[in-house]
Design a protein around this motif. Structure first.
Motif, mmCIF file in Angstrom:
data_model
loop_
_atom_site.group_PDB
_atom_site.id
_atom_site.type_symbol
_atom_site.label_atom_id
_atom_site.label_comp_id
_atom_site.label_asym_id
_atom_site.label_seq_id
_atom_site.Cartn_x
_atom_site.Cartn_y
_atom_site.Cartn_z
ATOM 1 N N GLY A 76 32.075 -22.444 -33.301
ATOM 2 C CA GLY A 76 33.021 -22.356 -32.274
ATOM 3 C C GLY A 76 34.608 -22.000 -32.832
ATOM 4 N N PRO A 77 35.412 -22.075 -32.080
ATOM 5 C CA PRO A 77 36.793 -21.603 -32.408
ATOM 6 C C PRO A 77 37.175 -22.489 -33.715
ATOM 7 N N LYS A 78 38.042 -22.127 -34.650
ATOM 8 C CA LYS A 78 38.278 -22.892 -35.815
ATOM 9 C C LYS A 78 39.059 -24.275 -35.232
ATOM 10 N N ARG A 79 38.764 -25.177 -35.847
ATOM 11 C CA ARG A 79 39.410 -26.547 -35.822
ATOM 12 C C ARG A 79 40.498 -26.578 -36.763
ATOM 13 N N MET A 80 41.447 -27.077 -36.406
ATOM 14 C CA MET A 80 42.932 -27.228 -37.287
ATOM 15 C C MET A 80 42.786 -28.353 -38.178
ATOM 16 N N THR A 81 42.164 -29.307 -37.990
ATOM 17 C CA THR A 81 41.969 -30.524 -38.990
ATOM 18 C C THR A 81 40.883 -29.983 -40.102
ATOM 19 N N ALA A 82 39.953 -29.544 -39.531
ATOM 20 C CA ALA A 82 38.900 -29.262 -40.686
ATOM 21 C C ALA A 82 39.237 -28.049 -41.570
ATOM 22 N N SER A 83 40.051 -27.139 -41.073
ATOM 23 C CA SER A 83 40.510 -25.976 -41.907
ATOM 24 C C SER A 83 41.549 -26.493 -42.529
ATOM 25 N N GLY A 84 42.080 -27.476 -42.525
ATOM 26 C CA GLY A 84 43.030 -27.851 -43.282
ATOM 27 C C GLY A 84 44.604 -27.402 -42.801
ATOM 28 N N GLN A 85 44.737 -26.895 -41.631
ATOM 29 C CA GLN A 85 46.023 -26.461 -41.077
ATOM 30 C C GLN A 85 46.805 -27.441 -40.763
#
Length: 296
Positions: A76-85
């Motif tokens: 799915g769409p990139k998750r902000m927490t998991a991606s480190g953003q």
């Protein structure tokens, strides 16, 4: 990626029709059956509903990361927490701020309509977090679709009608219509949840997230999502009667064709990133359904 874009993506704007449509539907029912609707009350209702939904999306982003439900296999769409953003703490604080915003928007409605608004609002605030968090997270127990039908359908539409007109002994037919349309909106919103969970089924199974798609398996979960769409259209004659005999004429044909295409996509699209297009189509179908109903 700048911070603003990260916050915007964490809010998951493509899912927001599920919060907008029930308020629109409730106002539409009042307008059709009473000949008026209050724009200010509608704006406050919509603001509160969207704040709750966005808060839920922020909490999901952080909590799924902490529970290791978002992995490198995510389709799915990139998750902000998991991606480190964004950090989990930041995401949860922003989610809490949106819940506060929901309370601020709802306060005039509570003053106007009294304790029933608290009976609607307090569980909604709780489940914005309890959808994925708390001791019994609904999304992890296979209850996401049930929750969506109830809160993004029945409660949201009937609650909007209550905000608009209150309650009197002569309102039974109005609320019967609101209940029927509410279930329809909830079912079509649940299609979006089902598509999302079908796409993520393998990842969720590996992380212990027991969604309905994980419990039922791929084929049955796809058929279930299609059954939500079929049920919506099967109930249309009853909704037409409840709304005073709206005309189910030729301009429903494009919507029915769209529903058919959506069901084919649900049944045939592989459970990978290509399901994101199906999710967008499900959101479009939800909006188009209420738009067609409003024009009938």
């Amino acid at each position: 990626m700048n911070t603003f874009v990260s916050f915007l993506l964490a809010a998951r704007p493509k899912t927001l029709p599920a919060g907008i449509v029930p308020v629109w539907a409730g106002c539409m029912i009042v307008w059709k059956m009473r000949g008026f609707w209050d724009m200010r009350l509608a704006a406050l209702t919509l603001a509160s509903a969207l704040c709750i939904q966005i808060a839920c999306n922020f909490f999901n982003d952080a909590i799924d990361f902490r529970k290791s439900a978002d992995t490198a296999k995510r389709q799915g769409p990139k998750r902000m927490t998991a991606s480190g953003q964004l950090s989990a703490r930041t995401v949860q604080v922003v989610g809490a701020l949106f819940l506060l915003g929901a309370c601020v928007a709802a306060w005039p409605l509570i003053e106007l309509r009294g304790w029933p608004m608290l009976a609607i609002g307090i569980p909604s605030l709780f489940f914005a977090y309890g959808y994925t968090g708390g001791p019994w997270p609904l999304a992890y127990k296979g209850l996401a679709e049930v929750f969506v039908v109830l809160f993004f359908g029945l409660v949201a539409v009937m609650g909007t009608v209550f905000v608009q007109v209150g309650w009197s002994s002569g309102d039974a037919m109005l609320y019967a219509a609101a209940g029927m349309v509410g279930v329809q909106c909830g079912l079509l919103s649940a299609v979006m949840v089902s598509v999302n969970n079908i796409r993520d089924r393998a990842e969720d199974a590996s992380s212990g997230k027991r969604t309905l798609a994980v419990r039922l398996g791929d084929a049955k979960s796809r058929r279930l999502a299609c059954s939500f769409i079929v049920a919506t259209y099967v109930t249309m004659p009853h909704v037409s009667k409840a709304l005073g005999g709206i005309q189910l004429s030729w301009y429903w044909l494009p919507l029915i064709l769209l529903a058919g295409v959506l069901m084919l996509k649900i049944l045939r699209t592989p459970a990978d990133k290509r399901m994101n297009g199906v999710l967008a189509l499900a959101a479009l179908h939800l909006v188009a359904f209420v738009a067609t109903l409003a024009c009938s």
